[in-house]
Design an enzyme around this catalytic site. Sequence first.
Site, PDB file in Angstrom:
ATOM      1  N   LEU A  35       0.813  -1.083  -0.036  1.00  0.00           N
ATOM      2  CA  LEU A  35       0.142  -0.105  -0.078  1.00  0.00           C
ATOM      3  C   LEU A  35       0.676   1.320   0.116  1.00  0.00           C
ATOM      4  O   LEU A  35       1.991   1.305   0.430  1.00  0.00           O
ATOM      5  CB  LEU A  35      -0.907   0.171   1.430  1.00  0.00           C
ATOM      6  N   HIS A  39      -3.608   4.264  -2.451  1.00  0.00           N
ATOM      7  CA  HIS A  39      -4.425   3.301  -2.080  1.00  0.00           C
ATOM      8  C   HIS A  39      -5.155   3.993  -0.927  1.00  0.00           C
ATOM      9  O   HIS A  39      -6.481   3.860  -0.885  1.00  0.00           O
ATOM     10  CB  HIS A  39      -3.670   2.037  -1.691  1.00  0.00           C
ATOM     11  N   GLY A 149      -8.917   3.419  -8.637  1.00  0.00           N
ATOM     12  CA  GLY A 149      -8.035   4.399  -9.148  1.00  0.00           C
ATOM     13  C   GLY A 149      -8.171   4.676 -10.744  1.00  0.00           C
ATOM     14  O   GLY A 149      -8.305   3.752 -11.234  1.00  0.00           O
ATOM     15  N   LYS A 151      -5.495   5.736 -12.187  1.00  0.00           N
ATOM     16  CA  LYS A 151      -4.254   5.224 -12.470  1.00  0.00           C
ATOM     17  C   LYS A 151      -4.434   3.819 -13.369  1.00  0.00           C
ATOM     18  O   LYS A 151      -3.640   3.741 -14.268  1.00  0.00           O
ATOM     19  CB  LYS A 151      -3.523   4.906 -11.076  1.00  0.00           C
ATOM     20  N   LEU A 178      -2.831   9.584  -7.741  1.00  0.00           N
ATOM     21  CA  LEU A 178      -2.131  10.402  -6.578  1.00  0.00           C
ATOM     22  C   LEU A 178      -0.808  10.363  -7.226  1.00  0.00           C
ATOM     23  O   LEU A 178      -0.242   9.269  -7.549  1.00  0.00           O
ATOM     24  CB  LEU A 178      -2.088   9.739  -5.305  1.00  0.00           C
ATOM     25  N   SER A 188       2.509   0.560  -6.599  1.00  0.00           N
ATOM     26  CA  SER A 188       3.279  -0.453  -5.553  1.00  0.00           C
ATOM     27  C   SER A 188       4.680  -0.946  -6.218  1.00  0.00           C
ATOM     28  O   SER A 188       5.533  -1.273  -5.661  1.00  0.00           O
ATOM     29  CB  SER A 188       2.705  -1.880  -5.498  1.00  0.00           C
TER      30      SER A 188
HETATM   31  P1  AMP Z   1      -3.341  -2.068  -7.164  1.00  0.00           P
HETATM   32  O1  AMP Z   1      -3.114  -2.570  -5.541  1.00  0.00           O
HETATM   33  O2  AMP Z   1      -2.324  -1.683  -7.884  1.00  0.00           O
HETATM   34  O3  AMP Z   1      -4.323  -3.340  -7.600  1.00  0.00           O
HETATM   35  O4  AMP Z   1      -4.297  -0.944  -6.977  1.00  0.00           O
HETATM   36  C1  AMP Z   1      -5.548  -0.983  -6.172  1.00  0.00           C
HETATM   37  C2  AMP Z   1      -6.634   0.036  -6.428  1.00  0.00           C
HETATM   38  O5  AMP Z   1      -5.771   1.348  -6.160  1.00  0.00           O
HETATM   39  C3  AMP Z   1      -6.733   0.371  -8.068  1.00  0.00           C
HETATM   40  O6  AMP Z   1      -8.008   0.848  -8.114  1.00  0.00           O
HETATM   41  C4  AMP Z   1      -5.796   1.275  -8.394  1.00  0.00           C
HETATM   42  O7  AMP Z   1      -6.302   2.117  -9.447  1.00  0.00           O
HETATM   43  C5  AMP Z   1      -5.674   2.221  -7.331  1.00  0.00           C
HETATM   44  N1  AMP Z   1      -4.393   3.029  -7.278  1.00  0.00           N
HETATM   45  C6  AMP Z   1      -3.324   2.476  -7.407  1.00  0.00           C
HETATM   46  N2  AMP Z   1      -2.180   3.378  -7.489  1.00  0.00           N
HETATM   47  C7  AMP Z   1      -3.026   4.757  -7.462  1.00  0.00           C
HETATM   48  C8  AMP Z   1      -2.656   6.078  -7.498  1.00  0.00           C
HETATM   49  N3  AMP Z   1      -1.372   6.113  -7.759  1.00  0.00           N
HETATM   50  N4  AMP Z   1      -3.517   6.816  -7.417  1.00  0.00           N
HETATM   51  C9  AMP Z   1      -4.780   6.572  -7.307  1.00  0.00           C
HETATM   52  N5  AMP Z   1      -5.389   5.234  -7.107  1.00  0.00           N
HETATM   53  C10 AMP Z   1      -4.467   4.509  -7.193  1.00  0.00           C
END
Ligand code: AMP
Length: 280
Positions: A35, A39, A149, A151, A178, A188
């Site tokens: 995280l 997140h 996100g 992203k 972000l 991550s």
């Molecule tokens: P992940 O753990 O990479 O699968 O991400 C989990 C959630 O967090 C997903 O909906 C991503 O799009 C969101 N997320 C990851 N990085 C960012 C970021 N920099 N800004 C906003 N949301 C993010």
Amino acid sequence: MSSTRRFTHVSPLQEYLLERRDEGLIGFVPTMGALHEGHLSLVDKALEECDTVVISIFVNPKQFNNAQDLEKYPRTIEKDIKLLGDREVVVFHPEFSDVYPDKAFEVKLDLGNIADVMEGKFRPGHFDGVVTVVSRLFDIVNPDKAYFGEKDYQQLAVIHRMVEVQERLVEVVPCPILREESGLAMSSRNMLLSNEDKTKASGIYRLLNEAIQRIDERSPKLLAEELRVEFTSEGFDLEYIDITHPLTLETLQNEWVDGARIFIACYIGGVRLIDNIAVK
Ligand code: AMP
């Protein structure tokens, strides 16, 4: 003192959520852990809007098309719990067998163009894996609202489509990207980068940001071509640059549309990074 409640298995989680459902809305933030503030921004939005917030931390093997990428993916559960601090959240941290009692479980949907382009093209099977895990997690948690996100903008589009096709009642809430102070989108995977590579990676946002300042003089097609040259000449190992319609994700050629977005995927130091930006 931590205010998180942790669950590994489905039944105890569901029993707890059954009680909580009477208190009001259940919000859900699916993640793969490691995280960061990105997140947390989703978690905080969910906490503002819901009475109970569940965050899942599960590295889903089914959405990786590259065994090395899966192996390298950071797993930092105790650090993750610490980072959540005193937020009152429910952490669901299942094992593979909790999510998939049937190993071969798979959800296949016809998602059309949005799942075939960009990530869909370069990571075959990726969105099948995403749809499979999010379907299963939605079935387990049964949230009123789920936070994703921008992203992973294409993933967000896929989830919207999935919810529509499956006629689910969950509201999908998009959350802005972000970034680090350098402009690098938080991810991550950034922890796999050396400091030098991180500095280099901040060039992604710089070039995208510069590009959206000059759209008046260029067609989407021309701007995409320029960006490919710029990224390549700055030494990025580019996978794709695409400029698309924000909903259909179809490549724009000669005309701009409202909300058009520029997408990039590239490798830096062997780490795959993605980013996107809206054209204003
Ligand atoms: P992940 O753990 O990479 O699968 O991400 C989990 C959630 O967090 C997903 O909906 C991503 O799009 C969101 N997320 C990851 N990085 C960012 C970021 N920099 N800004 C906003 N949301 C993010």
